[in-house]
Design an enzyme around this catalytic site. Structure first.
Site, mmCIF file in Angstrom:
data_model
loop_
_atom_site.group_PDB
_atom_site.id
_atom_site.type_symbol
_atom_site.label_atom_id
_atom_site.label_comp_id
_atom_site.label_asym_id
_atom_site.label_seq_id
_atom_site.Cartn_x
_atom_site.Cartn_y
_atom_site.Cartn_z
ATOM 1 N N ASP A 426 12.480 -21.896 23.136
ATOM 2 C CA ASP A 426 11.236 -22.772 23.117
ATOM 3 C C ASP A 426 10.216 -22.277 21.991
ATOM 4 O O ASP A 426 9.752 -21.239 22.047
ATOM 5 C CB ASP A 426 10.788 -22.995 24.726
ATOM 6 C CG ASP A 426 9.447 -23.997 24.400
ATOM 7 O OD1 ASP A 426 10.185 -25.133 24.669
ATOM 8 O OD2 ASP A 426 8.341 -23.592 24.322
ATOM 9 N N ILE A 427 9.914 -23.249 21.173
ATOM 10 C CA ILE A 427 8.698 -22.691 19.998
ATOM 11 C C ILE A 427 7.467 -22.894 20.718
ATOM 12 O O ILE A 427 7.048 -23.463 21.198
ATOM 13 C CB ILE A 427 8.760 -23.920 19.040
ATOM 14 C CG1 ILE A 427 10.466 -24.114 18.176
ATOM 15 C CG2 ILE A 427 7.917 -23.468 17.932
ATOM 16 C CD1 ILE A 427 10.448 -25.280 17.366
ATOM 17 N N GLU A 469 10.778 -29.434 21.585
ATOM 18 C CA GLU A 469 10.947 -27.866 20.945
ATOM 19 C C GLU A 469 11.822 -27.015 21.621
ATOM 20 O O GLU A 469 11.645 -25.845 21.206
ATOM 21 C CB GLU A 469 9.574 -27.625 20.650
ATOM 22 C CG GLU A 469 8.711 -27.104 21.771
ATOM 23 C CD GLU A 469 8.046 -28.247 22.675
ATOM 24 O OE1 GLU A 469 6.979 -27.907 23.153
ATOM 25 O OE2 GLU A 469 8.267 -29.394 22.336
#
Length: 552
Positions: A426-427, A469
């Site tokens: 996950d960004i 994301e």
């Protein structure tokens, strides 16, 4: 033994078996005029028809086109005789037709003396040892130096090796020394005119292997048509959608380095099937032969072919019924099926195609035609499969597809007694990126995750965009320590990437959670994904920009 030698050996082997085949045809032909029972006569005619059909389909491939053509004509004559006998067994015309057919069958061996030399034109598409390497990966021709520099910066942010040229003359000079894998060209070049015209005038691409993508300030159909004539694989209008352009570049590179086409041949003619196998193998494909149609579904699940080539007429099962069985399975609905048959009747061909096949190639099939037909069918099938299963921005598997892939890999790991790892990525603070730099820049960040994952992980690892994301990775035959090592290396390399927006540079970090399946664990694919998500949550709450392995 080289592939050419193997093809010649198969041809010689075929010729050695030919006298016995012709003798068998002659024996069956005699039964047409001898006083055998109606039942035996019908069986003999059926056997004779099968032998002529097989001969018509195979002889041409082994260098005997005249024999193939004559066998096809005799098969049709025999079919006409069958129709006359069914209408009126006492018709005097039957005797005349039998006499003519007998004479032609006795002379069939004369057509086996015309030999065509083997065709050595078709070689593997793999690069020759002495061929010039294609580097750098992407060259850009753009006379606007500011725009060109910006595009190069974007390409480099996605880990492409990019090089800018502001004049066609400088590009042409560099092209004589080396070639890029992808060439991106602006159509309008100021004082130098149009790049399309310069390419044609100079013949720069005559011996080139570079793939072309054009960019233009105007959406001009005439320019698009000329670009297509030059083999362009993309045409983008300014202002450029950078993520879309980068995705197309990556798609072109992926096709350029695509794995070998996987071909399954289902044919009861062993020698002819071996000939096709050697021919397609020589063209760089991976080919499996199956002589027992009953094992087709099992073989599909085990070999996962890109295309099936099958004979239409086989002793135990017809090709059209086999194609219908394949189409009963959802996972094989889109698998290309191509008939290879000596059947010339258009109505029969159409009926066969209506059962679920995609194409019909009439034996004997020209070598070049077969190679091109297989390659084009597989390429198109792969493109359609990508559109259906892959995310348009990243080129990674979609949410549902990555979950299906995980279940498949988990089942295989359980069956083989192997380890399996799943990772969730996950960004960090991605909403802030979108809010501050805009969604286009956010898309660039998302796409860069996908690009870097492909570059740093194994080709066998399965990558997916889980949503927004968030990403998922399935690493088969890999334990937690190995998965953590490669993914943490990815994490550190990702934080080093520099993105830019209106002159401002920034970097982004990512958090990763890893879960492991070991043989004997009472855990299914869904639970494994939950464990990876929990590990990701722990990485997030522990400060982000880190990797966490699930601890149970």
């Amino acid at each position: 033994m080289s592939t050419n030698d193997q093809l010649l050996a198969l041809r010689q082997q075929y010729k050695q078996t030919l006298p016995a085949t012709l003798a068998r045809i002659g024996t069956l032909a005699e039964s047409l005029v001898e006083g055998v029972s109606p039942g035996d006569a019908t069986q003999d005619r059926n056997t004779l028809s099968e032998l002529l059909h097989k001969l018509a389909g195979s002889a041409g491939s082994f260098g005997l086109p005249a024999l193939s053509a004559q066998a096809s004509r005799l098969e049709k004559q025999l079919e006409q005789l069958e129709q006359l006998l069914a209408a009126d067994p006492q018709d005097e015309k039957d005797g005349l037709l039998v006499g003519r057919l007998m004479a032609d069958l006795r002379a069939l061996g004369n057509f086996a003396k015309t030999d065509r030399p083997p065709d050595a034109r078709y070689v593997s598409t793999a690069m020759n040892d002495g061929a010039q390497a294609l580097e750098p990966e992407v060259w850009l021709l753009e006379d606007d130096e500011l725009l060109g520099s910006s595009l190069v910066t974007h390409l480099e942010a996605f880990n492409f090796n990019a090089r800018l040229f502001t004049t066609f003359a400088s590009l042409a000079e560099a092209f004589t020394q080396e070639q890029p894998q992808v060439l991106v060209l602006d159509i309008l070049l100021g004082t130098e005119g149009r790049s399309l015209d310069r390419l044609r005038e100079t013949g720069l691409l005559k011996e080139a292997r570079s793939r072309l993508i054009f960019i233009s300030a105007r959406d001009d159909f005439s320019a698009r048509l000329q670009a297509a004539e030059l083999g362009a694989e993309g045409f983008f209008i300014k202002p450029l959608d950078i993520p879309r352009l980068v995705t197309r570049v990556e798609q072109v590179l992926t096709r350029l380095h695509a794995p070998a086409e996987r071909v399954l041949i289902v044919d009861d003619d062993e020698l002819l099937a071996q000939y096709y196998q050697e021919l397609l193998t020589r063209a760089g494909m991976q080919v499996e032969i199956l002589h027992d149609p009953a094992l087709t579904i099992e073989t599909l699940e085990r070999k996962l072919p890109d295309i099936v080539l099958m004979d239409l007429q086989m002793p135990e099962i017809s090709g059209q019924n086999l194609a219908a069985v394949i189409r009963q399975y959802d996972q094989w609905m889109g698998l290309p099926i191509v008939y290879l048959s000596a059947e010339h009747d258009a109505a029969q061909q159409l009926r066969a195609l209506n059962q679920g096949a995609d194409d019909f190639l009439t034996k004997p099939v020209d070598d070049a035609h077969l190679i091109t037909a297989v390659r084009s069918r597989v390429a198109r099938s792969r493109q359609l499969l990508e559109l259906m299963t892959k995310d348009s921005l990243t080129g990674l598997l979609k949410h549902a597809t990555i979950k299906e892939a995980l279940k498949r890999e988990w089942a295989m790991a359980r069956r083989k007694g192997e380890t399996l790892c799943v990772a969730m990525l996950d960004i960090d603070h991605f909403k802030q990126v979108n809010d501050r730099f805009g969604h286009a820049t956010g898309d660039e960040v998302i796409a860069s995750v996908a690009t870097l994952l492909r570059q740093r992980l194994r080709a066998t690892d399965i990558l997916g965009r889980y949503g927004g994301e968030e990403f998922a990775v399935v690493l088969a035959n890999c334990d937690a320590s190995a998965a953590a090592a490669v993914l943490d290396d990815f994490r550190m390399r990702f934080q080093e990437l520099q993105f830019s927006y209106e002159g401002e540079s920034f970097s982004v970090t990512i958090s990763i959670g890893v879960a492991e399946y070991r043989p004997g664990m009472e855990i299914d694919a869904d639970a494994l994904l939950v464990h990876a998500d929990k590990a990701l949550y722990q990485a997030k709450t522990s400060g982000r920009n880190r990797l966490q392995v699930y601890g149970g």
